[in-house]
Design a protein around this motif. Structure first.
Motif, PDB file in Angstrom:
ATOM      1  N   VAL A   1     -79.757  21.225 -64.099  1.00  0.00           N
ATOM      2  CA  VAL A   1     -78.626  21.739 -63.338  1.00  0.00           C
ATOM      3  C   VAL A   1     -79.060  22.182 -61.941  1.00  0.00           C
ATOM      4  O   VAL A   1     -78.369  21.935 -60.952  1.00  0.00           O
ATOM      5  N   VAL A   2     -80.218  22.807 -61.865  1.00  0.00           N
ATOM      6  CA  VAL A   2     -80.703  23.303 -60.572  1.00  0.00           C
ATOM      7  C   VAL A   2     -80.980  22.145 -59.617  1.00  0.00           C
ATOM      8  O   VAL A   2     -80.668  22.216 -58.422  1.00  0.00           O
ATOM      9  N   ARG A   3     -81.552  21.061 -60.137  1.00  0.00           N
ATOM     10  CA  ARG A   3     -81.838  19.904 -59.279  1.00  0.00           C
ATOM     11  C   ARG A   3     -80.552  19.291 -58.731  1.00  0.00           C
ATOM     12  O   ARG A   3     -80.512  18.833 -57.585  1.00  0.00           O
ATOM     13  N   LYS A   4     -79.501  19.243 -59.558  1.00  0.00           N
ATOM     14  CA  LYS A   4     -78.254  18.608 -59.136  1.00  0.00           C
ATOM     15  C   LYS A   4     -77.399  19.517 -58.262  1.00  0.00           C
ATOM     16  O   LYS A   4     -76.466  19.046 -57.614  1.00  0.00           O
ATOM     17  N   SER A   5     -77.700  20.809 -58.264  1.00  0.00           N
ATOM     18  CA  SER A   5     -76.879  21.760 -57.519  1.00  0.00           C
ATOM     19  C   SER A   5     -77.225  21.724 -56.044  1.00  0.00           C
ATOM     20  O   SER A   5     -78.382  21.916 -55.647  1.00  0.00           O
ATOM     21  N   HIS A   6     -76.211  21.474 -55.228  1.00  0.00           N
ATOM     22  CA  HIS A   6     -76.411  21.472 -53.782  1.00  0.00           C
ATOM     23  C   HIS A   6     -76.062  22.830 -53.173  1.00  0.00           C
ATOM     24  O   HIS A   6     -76.429  23.120 -52.033  1.00  0.00           O
ATOM     25  N   GLY A   7     -75.365  23.677 -53.962  1.00  0.00           N
ATOM     26  CA  GLY A   7     -74.982  24.976 -53.442  1.00  0.00           C
ATOM     27  C   GLY A   7     -76.045  26.035 -53.653  1.00  0.00           C
ATOM     28  O   GLY A   7     -76.019  27.084 -53.010  1.00  0.00           O
ATOM     29  N   THR A   8     -76.971  25.775 -54.596  1.00  0.00           N
ATOM     30  CA  THR A   8     -78.018  26.751 -54.873  1.00  0.00           C
ATOM     31  C   THR A   8     -79.033  26.783 -53.743  1.00  0.00           C
ATOM     32  O   THR A   8     -79.528  25.738 -53.321  1.00  0.00           O
TER      33      THR A   8
ATOM     34  N   LYS B   1     -83.798  28.409 -56.179  1.00  0.00           N
ATOM     35  CA  LYS B   1     -84.364  27.340 -57.008  1.00  0.00           C
ATOM     36  C   LYS B   1     -85.839  27.600 -57.288  1.00  0.00           C
ATOM     37  O   LYS B   1     -86.318  27.391 -58.410  1.00  0.00           O
TER      38      LYS B   1
ATOM     39  N   VAL C   1     -77.127  29.798 -65.995  1.00  0.00           N
ATOM     40  CA  VAL C   1     -77.187  28.689 -65.037  1.00  0.00           C
ATOM     41  C   VAL C   1     -76.278  27.536 -65.445  1.00  0.00           C
ATOM     42  O   VAL C   1     -75.531  26.990 -64.629  1.00  0.00           O
ATOM     43  N   VAL C   2     -76.318  27.140 -66.717  1.00  0.00           N
ATOM     44  CA  VAL C   2     -75.581  25.957 -67.178  1.00  0.00           C
ATOM     45  C   VAL C   2     -74.122  26.289 -67.487  1.00  0.00           C
ATOM     46  O   VAL C   2     -73.224  25.496 -67.187  1.00  0.00           O
TER      47      VAL C   2
END
Length: 341
Positions: free
Chosen positions: A213-220, A225, A125-126
């Protein structure tokens, strides 16, 4: 009884401890874990094999995790007989050591592979591209061999010492000493730091990085999530609930247990914490369920099938064609009207 060591610990021989918790609680837990854990882990082993077949390195760690659980589950019938006979080991000392190693080392093999899963997910993920070479089938195999080798070699310390002693009632006690022996203190300190505390902080670090990282990701995707959060929460929960109480009480015993009185006072709560580690064999298949969306859906289908089977009496009603939808029924009627016959 054969091959029992004559070098009995005098303090253990003079200790009188109430073992009623073993007759009251332990057989129930062991039987429950055996009945549920055996089929659940066999199913998990199959799904792990499918993941390995499609070259998913996560399947390697899950496969080894399940094998460790199954090895311990196979030793449960011996422990069930042991506790039902009022903590009296009727087999030879070698088998006592094997069963004891499977009991305790399963904890640390499980912890090791839980850490491998967390690190694998963290890198995926990171750093999805930077450490790709660390997330290969070959790397997962090498790490797995290292973990098993390390735990097998550490078991050699146990084989060097007697693990069957006698209590005040002349019962052969397997893998327990009251109070704990001097050589056990350093091993317990090592287990607490290297086998629990360090992996716990490693899990926290890995999953904190993943969630950030998951919280900041808008593409996921939202579904992805949720899947990642399920894996994080289930792994941390398994670790804390199954392993936390046991290691805390093990540390307390190592620091303060120097007499039979202290051993007797802490005996019940310590063995309850030890029983919690047994639930790890049931919890790990749940972790596997949460690690993959496809596997989660497969488990959900199995649960739904079981529920339908339990409600089979309600299914046999006047609705004789449950597979026929309104659209399908309309098509059948239309075809009947057009058929000249």
């Amino acid at each position: 009884m054969e091959n029992l060591s004559e070098d009995l610990d005098n303090s253990t021989l003079n200790c009188t401890i109430n073992h009623n918790i073993h007759q009251m609680l332990s057989p129930v837990i062991y039987i429950l874990v055996f009945v549920i854990g055996l089929p659940a882990n066999c199913l998990s082993l199959y799904y792990a094999y499918l993941q390995v077949k499609v070259k998913n390195e996560l399947g390697i760690y899950l496969f080894n995790l399940t094998v460790a659980d199954l090895l311990y589950i196979f030793s449960l019938p011996f422990w069930i007989q042991y506790v039902l006979q009022h903590d009296n080991w009727t087999y030879d000392e070698f088998l006592c050591k094997i069963c004891g190693i499977l009991l305790y080392e399963n904890i640390y093999i499980s912890v090791a592979f839980l850490c491998c899963i967390s690190i694998d997910r963290y890198l995926a993920v990171v750093y999805p591209f930077r450490f790709h070479q660390c997330r290969t089938m070959k790397a997962a195999t090498v790490v797995s061999i290292f973990i098993w080798t390390k735990e097998i070699l550490s078991s050699w310390i146990i084989f060097r010492h007697s693990e069957v002693t006698k209590d005040a009632e002349s019962h052969a006690i397997c893998f327990e000493h009251y109070p704990i022996k001097n050589w056990e203190h350093n091993i317990n300190f090592y287990r607490f730091v290297a086998g629990f505390l360090f992996p716990f902080f490693l899990l926290l670090f890995s999953y904190y990085g993943i969630l950030r990282v998951v919280r900041k990701s808008h593409g996921t995707q939202t579904k992805k999530k949720i899947q990642i959060k399920r894996l994080v929460s289930s792994t941390i929960s398994i670790f804390l609930v199954c392993f936390g109480p046991y290691h805390v009480l093990m540390l307390i015993r190592s620091l303060f247990e120097s007499s039979c009185d202290f051993a007797a006072r802490i005996f019940n709560i310590y063995h309850i914490s030890l029983l919690l580690t047994t639930f790890n064999c049931v919890a790990d298949p749940i972790l596997y369920c949460f690690s993959s969306e496809n596997t989660y859906q497969d488990f959900a289908k199995i649960v739904n099938t079981c529920v339908k089977c339990l409600r089979c009496g309600q299914i046999e009603t006047t609705e004789s064609y449950p597979m026929s939808t309104p659209e399908t029924a309309k098509k059948i009627r239309d075809q009947t009207d057009l058929d000249p016959k």
